[in-house]
Design a protein around this motif. Structure first.
Motif, PDB file in Angstrom:
ATOM      1  N   ASN A 158       3.852  50.009 -12.419  1.00 12.60           N
ATOM      2  CA  ASN A 158       3.793  48.670 -12.993  1.00 12.60           C
ATOM      3  C   ASN A 158       4.849  47.778 -12.363  1.00 12.60           C
ATOM      4  OD1 ASN A 158       1.765  49.387 -14.869  1.00 12.60           O
ATOM      5  ND2 ASN A 158       3.319  50.276 -16.194  1.00 12.60           N
ATOM      6  N   SER A 159       4.472  46.542 -12.157  1.00 10.69           N
ATOM      7  CA  SER A 159       5.423  45.531 -11.723  1.00 10.69           C
ATOM      8  C   SER A 159       4.986  44.213 -12.347  1.00 10.69           C
ATOM      9  CB  SER A 159       5.459  45.419 -10.191  1.00 10.69           C
ATOM     10  OG  SER A 159       4.457  44.554  -9.730  1.00 10.69           O
ATOM     11  N   GLN A 160       5.656  43.180 -11.986  1.00 15.39           N
ATOM     12  CA  GLN A 160       5.321  41.859 -12.505  1.00 15.39           C
ATOM     13  C   GLN A 160       3.935  41.413 -12.027  1.00 15.39           C
ATOM     14  OE1 GLN A 160       8.176  38.964 -11.273  1.00 15.39           O
ATOM     15  NE2 GLN A 160       7.741  37.608 -12.996  1.00 15.39           N
TER      16      GLN A 160
END
Length: 157
Positions: free
Chosen positions: A125-127
């Motif tokens: 997950n990231s932005q």
């Protein structure tokens, strides 16, 4: 004269002895679902040291020819790898991102890699993205939730 004939013969025979690049071919069922493209058909995944090719067929007609070497070409339209990722995956990721998926390699240098009984899975997950990626025996599953992109590749024996 014999000397020239002997040189010619050596040259001729040595040219025939050069090994061609070995290509590994697998029959696959491939699906790519995204807001931009929806495709699901059977075909061939071919790989050698220089390139990867994915060819998909529908009713014996070639509908997709994807070639990855220094660039990524899809049906004659070629892009730098990062530009292809941005266009079709809505993120730049890294250059060999699609190659890693097609070859069932871990993404992002194995970040969050969890071994399973039949392979491995990753949740990253990231932005900009939420990736779920799983390799299990002959099946590759990639799902990017934020941009609704799904890739499924199943190798057929």
């Amino acid at each position: 004269m014999r000397k020239y004939f002997a040189l010619f013969l050596i040259f001729f025979l040595s040219a025939c002895a050069i090994k061609p690049t070995q290509t590994k071919t697998q029959t696959v069922h491939f699906a790519l679902l995204s807001p931009e493209i929806k495709i699901a058909d059977a075909g061939f995944l071919k790989q050698n040291k220089q390139e990867i090719k994915l060819e998909l067929y529908k009713l014996a007609h070639l509908i997709l020819k994807l070639k990855i070497d220094k660039k990524i070409c899809a049906n004659q339209a070629c892009y730098p790898k990062l530009a292809f990722n941005a266009k079709y995956f809505k993120n730049y990721y890294y250059e060999d991102f699609l190659s890693d998926i097609l070859l069932a390699k871990p993404l992002f240098n194995g970040k969050n890699l969890e071994k399973t009984r039949c392979g491995f899975k990753q949740k990253i997950n990231s932005q900009n993205y939420e990736i779920e990626y799983e390799i299990c025996d002959l099946k590759i599953s990639f799902y990017e939730k934020k941009n609704k992109i799904k890739i499924i590749l199943k190798r057929i024996n």
